[in-house]
Design a protein around this motif. Structure first.
Motif, PDB file in Angstrom:
ATOM      1  N   LYS A  42       9.043 -16.703  63.423  1.00 55.88           N
ATOM      2  CA  LYS A  42       8.020 -16.855  64.475  1.00 55.88           C
ATOM      3  C   LYS A  42       7.468 -18.286  64.547  1.00 55.88           C
ATOM      4  O   LYS A  42       7.435 -18.892  65.620  1.00 55.88           O
ATOM      5  N   SER A  43       7.049 -18.803  63.394  1.00 56.63           N
ATOM      6  CA  SER A  43       6.479 -20.157  63.396  1.00 56.63           C
ATOM      7  C   SER A  43       7.544 -21.195  63.740  1.00 56.63           C
ATOM      8  O   SER A  43       7.267 -22.184  64.432  1.00 56.63           O
ATOM      9  N   THR A  44       8.754 -20.953  63.261  1.00 61.24           N
ATOM     10  CA  THR A  44       9.853 -21.871  63.589  1.00 61.24           C
ATOM     11  C   THR A  44      10.062 -21.921  65.110  1.00 61.24           C
ATOM     12  O   THR A  44      10.232 -23.001  65.683  1.00 61.24           O
ATOM     13  N   LEU A 172      -0.610 -19.997  70.209  1.00 59.16           N
ATOM     14  CA  LEU A 172      -1.530 -19.675  69.118  1.00 59.16           C
ATOM     15  C   LEU A 172      -0.771 -19.038  67.967  1.00 59.16           C
ATOM     16  O   LEU A 172      -0.179 -17.977  68.134  1.00 59.16           O
ATOM     17  N   ASP A 173      -0.783 -19.692  66.803  1.00 59.83           N
ATOM     18  CA  ASP A 173      -0.106 -19.142  65.631  1.00 59.83           C
ATOM     19  C   ASP A 173      -1.157 -18.499  64.730  1.00 59.83           C
ATOM     20  O   ASP A 173      -1.919 -19.183  64.069  1.00 59.83           O
ATOM     21  N   GLU A 174      -1.198 -17.197  64.729  1.00 60.98           N
ATOM     22  CA  GLU A 174      -2.141 -16.407  63.920  1.00 60.98           C
ATOM     23  C   GLU A 174      -3.592 -16.855  64.085  1.00 60.98           C
ATOM     24  O   GLU A 174      -4.224 -17.296  63.129  1.00 60.98           O
ATOM     25  N   PRO A 175      -4.112 -16.712  65.309  1.00 61.24           N
ATOM     26  CA  PRO A 175      -5.470 -17.190  65.573  1.00 61.24           C
ATOM     27  C   PRO A 175      -6.553 -16.474  64.770  1.00 61.24           C
ATOM     28  O   PRO A 175      -7.627 -17.036  64.583  1.00 61.24           O
TER      29      PRO A 175
END
Ligand SMILES: Nc1ncnc2c1ncn2[C@@H]1O[C@H](COP(=O)(O)OP(=O)(O)OP(=O)(O)O)[C@@H](O)[C@H]1O
Ligand SMILES: [Mg+2]
Length: 251
Positions: A42-44, A172-175
């Protein structure tokens, strides 16, 4: 046509395939969540979208622009912004000044600030900065130095700085990572409020309550592959998702 169209993106790290032929279409105005277990990629994928990681294969097209050859700042200038990792908060400056700096930067290009050239527009931009701070619920502390904010409020300010750039696609990455239940709730409300403005968003989130309450569409990654993609109701019923993502536990 989708605002963002990712086609066949593959990214390998040494022997590991972090993203394997990933397709993703994000419609303008939608809230699109990307979920999946730890290490799913996901982050990648988000890093590929912002240009901080270059894929080995595949295309990323945003509003007709191919993003893969572009530098992160060029992608940002096209209107793709990532929140909650903003390096742009100045602790000694007031909240209003923090947002004003971002507002000027959005108008003049990064940090080519010229506060004296357009005195009439300065008032307009100040008003816009105030509106943004009202939107994120920080209107009571306009002149307070940013360093005095609580952690949760600092995130609100980071969001305000991001919104001041008027992005077209917000990532948004894990807001809500590390937030209390109350903070999570108010963040969800905040994100819902921004949704109402029609800004397109991609959210990576582990909290399923957040995911299902905010998303118009969900893409599920597992070991670098898309294993499901659809509206929340469909994802909730998807057996491959149940199996891969939660080991058979119902969402
Ligand atoms: N820079 C890197 N170098 C080597 N391997 C990496 C790098 N970045 C990510 N990986 C690996 O790629 C895989 C996908 O990682 P990624 O961070 O994208 O997962 P994720 O879905 O965001 O996971 P999480 O939910 O834990 O945040 C993981 O196995 C990770 O260890
Ligand atoms: Mg991650």
């Amino acid at each position: 046509m989708a605002l963002l169209d990712v086609g066949g993106v593959t990214k390998r790290f040494a022997g590991l395939t972090a993203l394997d032929n990933v397709d993703l279409k994000v419609e303008a105005g939608s809230v699109h969540s990307i979920i999946g277990p730890n290490g799913a990629g996901k982050s990648t994928l988000l890093n590929v979208l912002t240009g901080s990681i270059k894929p080995d294969r595949g295309s990323v097209v945003f509003d007709g622009h191919g993003l893969v050859p572009l530098q992160p700042y060029e992608i940002n200038q096209l209107g793709v912004a990532r929140v909650f990792q903003s390096p742009e908060i100045f602790p000694e400056l007031s909240l209003l000044d923090n947002v004003m700096v971002a507002t000027f930067a959005a108008r003049d290009g990064s940090y080519k600030l010229n506060l004296f050239e357009h005195p009439s527009r300065a008032g307009e931009l100040r008003q816009f900065a105030e509106e943004v701070l009202v939107d994120v619920g920080l209107e009571e502390h306009l002149t307070m130095p940013a360093k005095h904010l609580s952690r949760g409020d600092k995130r609100r300010l980071e969001l305000a700085v991001c919104l001041a750039h008027r992005p077209r696609l917000l990532l948004l990455d894990e807001p809500t990572a590390g937030m209390s239940q109350t903070e999570t709730h108010s963040t969800v409300e905040l994100l819902r409020k921004i949704s109402a403005t029609g800004m397109t968003k991609i959210i990576i989130e582990h909290d399923m309550e957040v995911v299902f309450s905010l998303s118009s569409r969900i893409t599920v990654l597992h070991q670098g592959r898309v294993i499901a993609d659809g509206p929340p109701a469909q994802i909730r019923e998807d057996e491959a998702v149940q199996e891969a993502y939660l080991g058979g536990v119902h969402l």
